[in-house]
Design an enzyme around this catalytic site. Structure first.
Site, PDB file in Angstrom:
ATOM      1  N   GLY A  51       5.429   7.518  -0.979  1.00 41.11           N
ATOM      2  CA  GLY A  51       4.055   7.341  -1.435  1.00 41.11           C
ATOM      3  C   GLY A  51       3.909   6.458  -2.651  1.00 41.11           C
ATOM      4  O   GLY A  51       2.846   6.420  -3.269  1.00 41.11           O
ATOM      5  N   ASP A  75      -4.272  -1.636  12.287  1.00 40.16           N
ATOM      6  CA  ASP A  75      -4.599  -0.751  11.172  1.00 40.16           C
ATOM      7  C   ASP A  75      -4.765  -1.527   9.866  1.00 40.16           C
ATOM      8  O   ASP A  75      -5.149  -0.939   8.845  1.00 40.16           O
ATOM      9  CB  ASP A  75      -3.527   0.333  11.002  1.00 40.16           C
ATOM     10  CG  ASP A  75      -2.147  -0.240  10.751  1.00 40.16           C
ATOM     11  OD1 ASP A  75      -1.627  -0.916  11.654  1.00 40.16           O
ATOM     12  OD2 ASP A  75      -1.591  -0.025   9.657  1.00 40.16           O
ATOM     13  N   LYS A  83      -2.971   2.083  -3.807  1.00 37.63           N
ATOM     14  CA  LYS A  83      -1.676   1.851  -3.182  1.00 37.63           C
ATOM     15  C   LYS A  83      -0.612   2.320  -4.163  1.00 37.63           C
ATOM     16  O   LYS A  83      -0.587   1.874  -5.316  1.00 37.63           O
ATOM     17  CB  LYS A  83      -1.493   0.365  -2.864  1.00 37.63           C
ATOM     18  CG  LYS A  83      -0.289   0.033  -1.989  1.00 37.63           C
ATOM     19  CD  LYS A  83      -0.311  -1.444  -1.603  1.00 37.63           C
ATOM     20  CE  LYS A  83       0.816  -1.799  -0.653  1.00 37.63           C
ATOM     21  NZ  LYS A  83       0.760  -3.234  -0.256  1.00 37.63           N
ATOM     22  N   GLY A  88      -1.827   6.579   8.964  1.00 35.12           N
ATOM     23  CA  GLY A  88      -3.007   6.959   8.208  1.00 35.12           C
ATOM     24  C   GLY A  88      -2.716   6.541   6.783  1.00 35.12           C
ATOM     25  O   GLY A  88      -1.726   5.840   6.523  1.00 35.12           O
ATOM     26  N   ASP A 121      -4.611  -5.537   2.088  1.00 38.88           N
ATOM     27  CA  ASP A 121      -3.292  -4.937   2.326  1.00 38.88           C
ATOM     28  C   ASP A 121      -2.208  -6.003   2.465  1.00 38.88           C
ATOM     29  O   ASP A 121      -1.794  -6.361   3.560  1.00 38.88           O
ATOM     30  CB  ASP A 121      -3.314  -4.034   3.558  1.00 38.88           C
ATOM     31  CG  ASP A 121      -2.171  -3.009   3.509  1.00 38.88           C
ATOM     32  OD1 ASP A 121      -1.490  -2.937   2.469  1.00 38.88           O
ATOM     33  OD2 ASP A 121      -1.973  -2.293   4.498  1.00 38.88           O
ATOM     34  N   ARG A 147       0.322   6.137   1.480  1.00 37.90           N
ATOM     35  CA  ARG A 147       0.642   6.017   0.052  1.00 37.90           C
ATOM     36  C   ARG A 147      -0.578   5.519  -0.731  1.00 37.90           C
ATOM     37  O   ARG A 147      -0.462   4.872  -1.759  1.00 37.90           O
ATOM     38  CB  ARG A 147       1.835   5.091  -0.170  1.00 37.90           C
ATOM     39  CG  ARG A 147       1.693   3.684   0.365  1.00 37.90           C
ATOM     40  CD  ARG A 147       2.851   2.836  -0.123  1.00 37.90           C
ATOM     41  NE  ARG A 147       2.860   1.519   0.481  1.00 37.90           N
ATOM     42  CZ  ARG A 147       3.621   0.516   0.079  1.00 37.90           C
ATOM     43  NH1 ARG A 147       4.429   0.690  -0.959  1.00 37.90           N
ATOM     44  NH2 ARG A 147       3.593  -0.645   0.679  1.00 37.90           N
TER      45      ARG A 147
END
Length: 450
Positions: A122, A250, A109, A86, A260, A89
């Protein structure tokens, strides 16, 4: 334009996200603000102090989300299903409408721990933030629909990482994206047999991102839309010579917008086995296998939607991926060559000839596209390129090469040595000049290509 806040995500209900609090950082040093992107959402007028307040301390933007939300999802990571992921961070900080009328998200991020952080801190390294700026700027210039690096703020913490020299500097990144709904969000609902949740999320994506209504055929229409958009992403990756590195389910946005960026690379030549991640030892996400990987992820969406839809229309939607990918790859190659498309058969023939010639010759990708832009290929390109020359004669240029000074210089590239050099200037001398100069040069290339 004026800032137009939205709260669309709240309509899903609290079963799709968790309210979280951002980390408190020792420092908030503004290192990069994307005023070009900010203008598209009406935030280019913020002062630096206001910018840091919103994107370093995460004070809510007026009228948008009252607090950050960590989105819930699962996903296949290197084909292994993981239910313990999920937003670990990052979080969804705000939503708004852009100058094209699209619903947009600010995602983060490195903004701190969430319920999905597991054993992670994180945080984001400053190098990771710099690399994401370089990736997104280059991809945007090369015509790939991508998240945009909106803000990078150094946070003053010393981070320890096992795969780079430590301690290292820390940062928090804000991305501007056309949504953050991942295929993994549907997989999570399917894993819990949450049929109502699947229907709710399907209707949300169709309405908010595809401009379509609900109905009995909603799951099949959603899948068809995702297939078309992700096939386009795969084709444009190939035209750009880009290797994402971690095409897990994901990491696939249902809007088909790439995002990402971890171990990304641009391949120096057309090398199908070129990989971006040192840990991708089997080449699962190699340059030449990216379409296969993205199609596999789309199949996971189909499997999830099978709980609320008949099988046949989902299969029909999936079967459109291959043709869409080949068409999009051909269009991406022609676009980068500065050529106006003709028809699908001829366009695919030319793109195929280019691919074969580049692979056989090992010619540098960036130099080839620079040299051939507008349809004239220099004599120094050998006999492998003779089929390309023959086909080029039947095409016309879509832009006048002489009209932009970029074509009188040298081709821009984003190979790993230059990325490391830009980072070294920051790490060794705190010199941000090479980064900002590179961003300016990339944007100039983008204007020449557009």
């Amino acid at each position: 334009m004026a800032f137009a806040p939205q709260q669309a995500i709240l309509s899903l209900g609290d079963g799709f996200f968790d309210p979280v609090r951002p980390a408190r950082f020792p420092q908030t040093i503004l290192r990069f603000r994307n005023d070009r992107a900010a203008a598209s959402v009406g935030l280019d007028g913020l002062s630096d102090a206001e910018w840091i307040a919103h994107f370093g301390r995460f004070e809510p933007l007026p009228g948008s989300l009252p607090q950050p939300l960590a989105l819930r999802y699962h996903g296949h990571q290197f084909r292994v299903y993981n239910p313990e992921i999920g937003d670990g961070r990052g979080f969804l900080f705000a939503q708004m409408t852009d100058d094209r009328g699209r619903l947009m998200d600010f995602g983060t991020k490195g903004s701190g721990q969430t319920p999905y952080s597991r054993f992670g801190d994180g945080r984001l390294t400053l190098k990771g933030g710099v690399r994401e700026i370089l990736a997104t700027e280059m991809l945007e210039a090369l015509g790939v629909e991508t998240s945009r690096s909106f803000s990078l703020i150094e946070t003053g913490e010393a981070l320890h990482r096992g795969d780079e020299p430590s301690p290292t500097r820390s940062s928090v990144l804000v991305r501007l994206s056309h949504g953050h709904i991942r295929i993994g969000a549907f997989q999570r609902l399917a894993a819990f047999q949450d049929l109502e949740g699947l229907r709710t999320l399907t209707a949300y994506v169709l309405q908010r991102y595809f401009g379509e209504g609900d109905g009995p055929d909603a799951p099949a229409r959603l899948l068809a839309g995702v297939v078309a958009r992700t096939a386009r992403m795969a084709g444009r990756f190939m035209g750009a010579g880009f290797v994402h590195g971690v095409l897990n389910s994901d990491n696939i946005n249902v809007t088909g917008e790439s995002f990402d960026y971890g171990p990304w690379r641009f391949t120096p030549s057309w090398a199908p086995h070129f990989v971006a991640a040192y840990f991708d030892q089997t080449g699962l996400y190699a340059f030449g296998r990216q379409a296969e990987a993205i199609y596999w992820d789309a199949m996971q969406l189909a499997i999830s939607l099978r709980l609320i839809a008949e099988e046949a229309p989902l299969i029909d939607a999936l079967e459109g991926f291959a043709d869409a990918f080949h068409r999009e790859q051909a269009q991406a190659i022609l676009w980068r060559m500065g050529l106006a498309p003709r028809d699908e058969a001829n366009d695919r023939a030319l793109a195929g000839a280019v691919e074969r010639a580049l692979q056989q010759s090992g010619a540098p990708l960036d130099s080839f596209y620079f040299d051939v832009f507008g349809g004239q290929l220099p004599d120094r390109y050998g006999p492998e390129f003779d089929p390309v020359r023959g086909l080029l004669a039947t095409y016309r240029a879509r832009k006048d090469r002489s009209a932009n000074p970029y074509w009188r210089g040298a081709p821009q590239s984003m190979l790993i040595d230059e990325v490391e050099s830009i980072w070294s200037a920051i790490a060794d001398r705190d010199d941000w000049g090479p980064l900002h100069a590179k961003v300016a040069a990339i944007r100039a290339m983008g204007q020449a290509l557009a």
